[in-house]
Write a protein that holds these residues in place. Sequence first.
Motif, short mmCIF file in Angstrom:
data_model
loop_
_atom_site.label_atom_id
_atom_site.label_comp_id
_atom_site.label_asym_id
_atom_site.label_seq_id
_atom_site.Cartn_x
_atom_site.Cartn_y
_atom_site.Cartn_z
N THR A 135 50.57 28.71 47.68
CA THR A 135 50.44 30.02 48.33
C THR A 135 50.45 31.14 47.29
O THR A 135 49.62 32.06 47.33
CB THR A 135 51.61 30.23 49.33
N ALA A 136 51.41 31.06 46.36
CA ALA A 136 51.51 32.08 45.32
C ALA A 136 50.25 32.08 44.45
O ALA A 136 49.69 33.13 44.13
CB ALA A 136 52.75 31.84 44.47
N GLU A 142 43.35 34.13 43.81
CA GLU A 142 42.10 34.06 44.57
C GLU A 142 41.92 35.24 45.52
O GLU A 142 40.81 35.71 45.73
CB GLU A 142 42.06 32.75 45.37
N VAL A 143 43.02 35.70 46.12
CA VAL A 143 42.91 36.84 47.05
C VAL A 143 43.18 38.15 46.30
O VAL A 143 42.46 39.13 46.47
CB VAL A 143 43.87 36.68 48.25
N GLY A 144 44.19 38.15 45.44
CA GLY A 144 44.55 39.38 44.74
C GLY A 144 43.58 39.77 43.63
O GLY A 144 43.45 40.94 43.31
N LEU A 145 42.89 38.80 43.05
CA LEU A 145 41.94 39.04 41.95
C LEU A 145 42.51 40.02 40.91
O LEU A 145 41.96 41.10 40.67
CB LEU A 145 40.61 39.57 42.50
N PRO A 146 43.62 39.61 40.27
CA PRO A 146 44.30 40.53 39.35
C PRO A 146 43.53 40.72 38.04
O PRO A 146 42.82 39.82 37.60
CB PRO A 146 45.62 39.81 39.07
N LYS A 147 43.71 41.91 37.48
CA LYS A 147 43.17 42.17 36.14
C LYS A 147 44.34 42.58 35.24
O LYS A 147 45.30 43.19 35.69
CB LYS A 147 42.13 43.29 36.20
N VAL A 240 43.39 53.44 44.59
CA VAL A 240 42.01 53.20 45.04
C VAL A 240 41.59 51.78 44.64
O VAL A 240 41.90 51.32 43.54
CB VAL A 240 41.07 54.26 44.41
N HIS A 241 40.92 51.10 45.56
CA HIS A 241 40.47 49.72 45.38
C HIS A 241 41.63 48.71 45.23
O HIS A 241 41.45 47.64 44.67
CB HIS A 241 39.48 49.58 44.21
N GLY A 242 42.80 49.09 45.76
CA GLY A 242 43.94 48.17 45.74
C GLY A 242 43.75 47.01 46.70
O GLY A 242 42.91 47.04 47.59
N ARG A 243 44.55 45.96 46.46
CA ARG A 243 44.50 44.78 47.33
C ARG A 243 45.90 44.49 47.86
O ARG A 243 46.87 44.51 47.11
CB ARG A 243 44.02 43.54 46.55
N ILE A 244 45.95 44.20 49.15
CA ILE A 244 47.20 43.78 49.77
C ILE A 244 47.03 42.33 50.20
O ILE A 244 46.23 42.03 51.09
CB ILE A 244 47.57 44.68 50.96
N VAL A 245 47.75 41.45 49.53
CA VAL A 245 47.69 40.02 49.85
C VAL A 245 48.73 39.77 50.94
O VAL A 245 49.93 39.86 50.68
CB VAL A 245 47.99 39.16 48.61
N VAL A 246 48.28 39.48 52.14
CA VAL A 246 49.22 39.34 53.25
C VAL A 246 49.60 37.87 53.39
O VAL A 246 48.88 37.06 53.96
CB VAL A 246 48.64 39.88 54.57
N TYR A 282 43.34 26.53 50.86
CA TYR A 282 43.24 26.41 49.40
C TYR A 282 43.66 25.06 48.86
O TYR A 282 43.62 24.84 47.65
CB TYR A 282 44.04 27.54 48.73
N TYR A 283 44.06 24.14 49.73
CA TYR A 283 44.49 22.83 49.23
C TYR A 283 43.39 22.08 48.46
O TYR A 283 43.71 21.32 47.54
CB TYR A 283 45.06 21.98 50.36
N PRO A 284 42.11 22.32 48.78
CA PRO A 284 41.09 21.66 47.94
C PRO A 284 41.18 22.04 46.45
O PRO A 284 40.66 21.33 45.61
CB PRO A 284 39.77 22.15 48.56
N MET A 285 41.85 23.14 46.12
CA MET A 285 41.99 23.50 44.71
C MET A 285 43.42 23.25 44.22
O MET A 285 43.82 23.83 43.20
CB MET A 285 41.55 24.94 44.45
N TYR A 286 44.14 22.37 44.88
CA TYR A 286 45.53 22.08 44.49
C TYR A 286 45.64 21.62 43.04
O TYR A 286 46.58 21.96 42.33
CB TYR A 286 46.12 21.03 45.44
N HIS A 287 44.62 20.87 42.58
CA HIS A 287 44.67 20.38 41.20
C HIS A 287 44.75 21.53 40.19
O HIS A 287 45.30 21.40 39.11
CB HIS A 287 43.44 19.51 40.90
N LYS A 288 44.17 22.68 40.57
CA LYS A 288 44.22 23.83 39.65
C LYS A 288 45.65 24.36 39.50
O LYS A 288 46.06 24.76 38.42
CB LYS A 288 43.30 24.96 40.14
N LEU A 289 46.39 24.35 40.61
CA LEU A 289 47.80 24.74 40.53
C LEU A 289 48.55 23.79 39.60
O LEU A 289 49.31 24.23 38.72
CB LEU A 289 48.43 24.72 41.93
N VAL A 290 48.35 22.51 39.80
CA VAL A 290 49.06 21.50 38.99
C VAL A 290 48.74 21.69 37.51
O VAL A 290 49.63 21.73 36.66
CB VAL A 290 48.71 20.07 39.47
#
Lengths: 338, 338
Positions: A135-136, A142-147, A240-246, A282-290
């Motif tokens: 989730t984190a 993926e949702v927050g798209l941080p820079k 401006v252009h902020g993201r709120i990951v709910v 997002y479980y299909p990308m679980y390997h990326k977390l690992v």
Amino acid sequence: MAEVKNKQVVLKDYVTGFLKESDLDLVENTITLKLPEGSNEILLKNLYLSCDPFMRNLMSDIGILEKFLPYAPGSGVAKVLESGHPDYKKGDLVWGFTKWEEYSLVPSSRILFKIEHTDVPLSYYTGILGMPGMTAYAGFFEVGLPKKGEKVFVSAASGAVGQLVGQFAKLTGCYVVGSAGSKDKVDLLKNKFGFDDAFNYKEEPDLDAALKRYFPEGIDIYFENVGGKTLDAVLLNMRVHGRIVVCGMISQYNRAQPEGVTNLGNLIMKRIRMQGLAVTDYYPMYHKLVEYVVPKIKEEKIVYVEDIAEGLENGPAALVGLFNGRNVGKQVLVLARE
Amino acid sequence: MAEVKNKQVVLKDYVTGFLKESDLDLVENTITLKLPEGSNEILLKNLYLSCDPFMRNLMSDIGILEKFLPYAPGSGVAKVLESGHPDYKKGDLVWGFTKWEEYSLVPSSRILFKIEHTDVPLSYYTGILGMPGMTAYAGFFEVGLPKKGEKVFVSAASGAVGQLVGQFAKLTGCYVVGSAGSKDKVDLLKNKFGFDDAFNYKEEPDLDAALKRYFPEGIDIYFENVGGKTLDAVLLNMRVHGRIVVCGMISQYNRAQPEGVTNLGNLIMKRIRMQGLAVTDYYPMYHKLVEYVVPKIKEEKIVYVEDIAEGLENGPAALVGLFNGRNVGKQVLVLARE
């Protein structure tokens, strides 16, 4: 054909209002530790159960609980005792949707992943390497798209998800501030998880003023775990252009009537994207977390704090404790250490 | 060096609460219809002024109005009388941020676009080919990301933006329902703009029930123009992975304290993306709007309904009328037809 006792925690009915220990029952049944003839199910010994705020949300009468009753909807780490499905074999360690009981007979679809890395604590698969970790990871990246250089605010920041979001933000080169509900938690955020700053929201009667103090230039990413008044104050302080990951709204789950959020007009002029997240997508990308976290755990570039309760009989208290902030870090319930 | 009378509508001060005609003043000044020596500004004769709900929003004390005072923040279509800037020449037709007056001397940065297509009504550059058109286009296509067959709900659907969103949705193969505030507007939606269905929200005491009637399978895209209670009811009826394009919240602009929105928890389990939109971000793709709509206007595949008021002296009433739903279609104020 060994028949053994099987303690279980079951949910009496839909829950309304604040979750109470009395909404849950500890019962004792028996189970035969052998797969029925021809079964393609999996027989599990449950080791670690995960206590998560979202479980309360699913306990309301919203058409989801039926899939779980009489068990509370939850997940955990288990060992395969017998398998009727070719993907799993005796001795495998797995994590997924388990029941709150010592032994479980479940369809294989309940298992999410086989555990490959056992050189980290197994309980981590209820946390940093389990549902909260995914989730984190998905929520922040993926949702927050941080820079790099962006300003990040995390609420419920010492929790199972929040402590990771803060560390992911630092690893990405962001400035990150967290809020939590006690001095001990605030200390953890600053001294253990490396947040740039942190505050106790219970000592801030004016959240808007607090946010303006920590974010004089505003917030680029808000990782939302609490909802209600906190969200309303954050909306006033987004850039401006902020993201709120709910991700969650723990302050609202126990309310019959949620608090009204009045500052949504800020979404327009600030072009804010506010996006809900369900980890199952997002479980299909679980390997990326690992791949991302396992090396960092070993190199101590990421730490993970757990709050451990022992034994099913202490499960209801551990679960209820989430909603009054009793837990410090990820709440885990240990059934067996093997 | 002709000095002529120049009627102007000016704003007395920041506006609080419901906009009243008395918040605006009609005054008469004079202007010399010649550029000052060495000026690189543009001298404009204003032809059509646009009356838009967002103008009210900018009139509050939120740090934006200062750029416009004493004029109301607005846009319109004008003819270039003299130009001190190489991009424009005498006789050009342009649209952009004009002032509410008969003649204006403005920096060239106030002009957004030169008008290339004059075989459509010039007033359309305050609507379908202006700011509302770009808002509808960018909001629906770029933020909403519609797919054929999806279910679309539009509030304030007969307005300057809503009537276009509905038609864009039909051209994309979506099912679209609109809400509006009178029988005449509902008739327009169904019979002129080709919405699949429409309803008068004033006759629906239970908006949730109304939405369930029109969207038994839920809403994929909600194009948000009103906010408040409507948004709250929509949140209960969104589908998984739905999108809420937050374009405006007209029901809230005149309130000192906005209504609380209580159903944001739906964002999480339904993974809803709720995204605010400021049209200025999308002006670099204005040519795409022109290429999309101009042929469709000529082939009558898109229609556009305007509500025409005549003369600056009728401007305040036209603007105030937006907030009690007096206008039917895009509210335009004609100063001169040439």
